[in-house]
Write a protein that holds these residues in place. Structure first.
Motif, PDB file in Angstrom:
ATOM      1  N   GLU A  31       0.817  -1.207   0.000  1.00 58.64           N
ATOM      2  CA  GLU A  31       0.000   0.000   0.000  1.00 58.64           C
ATOM      3  C   GLU A  31       0.849   1.255   0.000  1.00 58.64           C
ATOM      4  O   GLU A  31       2.036   1.219   0.281  1.00 58.64           O
ATOM      5  CB  GLU A  31      -0.950   0.022   1.196  1.00 58.64           C
ATOM      6  CG  GLU A  31      -0.265   0.176   2.532  1.00 58.64           C
ATOM      7  CD  GLU A  31      -1.231   0.144   3.704  1.00 58.64           C
ATOM      8  OE1 GLU A  31      -2.416  -0.132   3.515  1.00 58.64           O
ATOM      9  OE2 GLU A  31      -0.763   0.394   4.818  1.00 58.64           O
ATOM     10  N   LYS A  33       0.497   5.324   1.427  1.00 62.19           N
ATOM     11  CA  LYS A  33      -0.264   6.285   2.238  1.00 62.19           C
ATOM     12  C   LYS A  33       0.301   7.681   1.990  1.00 62.19           C
ATOM     13  O   LYS A  33       1.506   7.872   1.947  1.00 62.19           O
ATOM     14  CB  LYS A  33      -0.148   5.964   3.718  1.00 62.19           C
ATOM     15  CG  LYS A  33      -0.765   4.648   4.106  1.00 62.19           C
ATOM     16  CD  LYS A  33      -0.563   4.374   5.586  1.00 62.19           C
ATOM     17  CE  LYS A  33      -1.076   2.992   5.926  1.00 62.19           C
ATOM     18  NZ  LYS A  33      -0.787   2.641   7.317  1.00 62.19           N
ATOM     19  N   LYS A  51      -5.679  12.012   4.670  1.00 65.50           N
ATOM     20  CA  LYS A  51      -4.928  10.770   4.521  1.00 65.50           C
ATOM     21  C   LYS A  51      -5.527   9.990   3.357  1.00 65.50           C
ATOM     22  O   LYS A  51      -6.719   9.698   3.354  1.00 65.50           O
ATOM     23  CB  LYS A  51      -5.020   9.941   5.797  1.00 65.50           C
ATOM     24  CG  LYS A  51      -4.333   8.595   5.722  1.00 65.50           C
ATOM     25  CD  LYS A  51      -4.506   7.860   7.045  1.00 65.50           C
ATOM     26  CE  LYS A  51      -3.922   6.490   7.010  1.00 65.50           C
ATOM     27  NZ  LYS A  51      -4.132   5.790   8.302  1.00 65.50           N
ATOM     28  N   ILE A  53      -5.130   6.463   1.042  1.00 64.22           N
ATOM     29  CA  ILE A  53      -4.536   5.123   1.053  1.00 64.22           C
ATOM     30  C   ILE A  53      -4.817   4.460  -0.287  1.00 64.22           C
ATOM     31  O   ILE A  53      -5.962   4.420  -0.739  1.00 64.22           O
ATOM     32  CB  ILE A  53      -5.109   4.255   2.186  1.00 64.22           C
ATOM     33  CG1 ILE A  53      -4.822   4.892   3.543  1.00 64.22           C
ATOM     34  CG2 ILE A  53      -4.521   2.842   2.132  1.00 64.22           C
ATOM     35  CD1 ILE A  53      -5.471   4.154   4.708  1.00 64.22           C
ATOM     36  N   HIS A  55      -4.235   0.805  -2.090  1.00 65.26           N
ATOM     37  CA  HIS A  55      -3.854  -0.589  -1.884  1.00 65.26           C
ATOM     38  C   HIS A  55      -3.251  -1.160  -3.161  1.00 65.26           C
ATOM     39  O   HIS A  55      -3.599  -0.744  -4.267  1.00 65.26           O
ATOM     40  CB  HIS A  55      -5.070  -1.407  -1.455  1.00 65.26           C
ATOM     41  CG  HIS A  55      -5.626  -0.956  -0.142  1.00 65.26           C
ATOM     42  ND1 HIS A  55      -5.041  -1.269   1.068  1.00 65.26           N
ATOM     43  CD2 HIS A  55      -6.677  -0.167   0.149  1.00 65.26           C
ATOM     44  CE1 HIS A  55      -5.731  -0.717   2.040  1.00 65.26           C
ATOM     45  NE2 HIS A  55      -6.736  -0.030   1.508  1.00 65.26           N
TER      46      HIS A  55
END
Length: 91
Positions: A31, A33, A51, A53, A55
């Motif tokens: 991942e 971030k 934030k 993210i 994957h």
């Protein structure tokens, strides 16, 4: 320099990235971030961070260039985080 066929598109966000702030990028094989400070709609620093993210992100690239090495397919006057379409990194 990127190949001419590579284009960048801003990722649609509900927040506005602070264009003078730093972006923190942390990635691993599984991942990616991204953390960054935000501005409010009236161009004032806000009291929260965003934030993102991603994957299964096997490759990332950050740039601090004044001009992007990609063709941008949408114009926007705010600071953006982009996804590169037809990237040479993709299989």
């Amino acid at each position: 320099m990127a190949a001419p066929s590579e284009t960048a598109k801003p990722i649609s966000l509900k927040v506005w990235q602070d264009p003078q702030g730093n972006v923190i990028l942390h990635y691993s094989r599984d991942e990616c971030k991204i953390h960054f400070g935000c501005w409010s709609n009236n161009s004032e620093p806000s009291d929260y961070l965003a934030k993102l993210i991603f994957h299964h992100a096997w490759a990332v690239r950050g740039t601090c260039l004044e001009f992007l090495p990609y063709k941008v397919c949408e114009s926007n006057d705010r600071s953006n985080i982009y996804i590169v379409i037809q990237c040479g990194w993709r299989r």
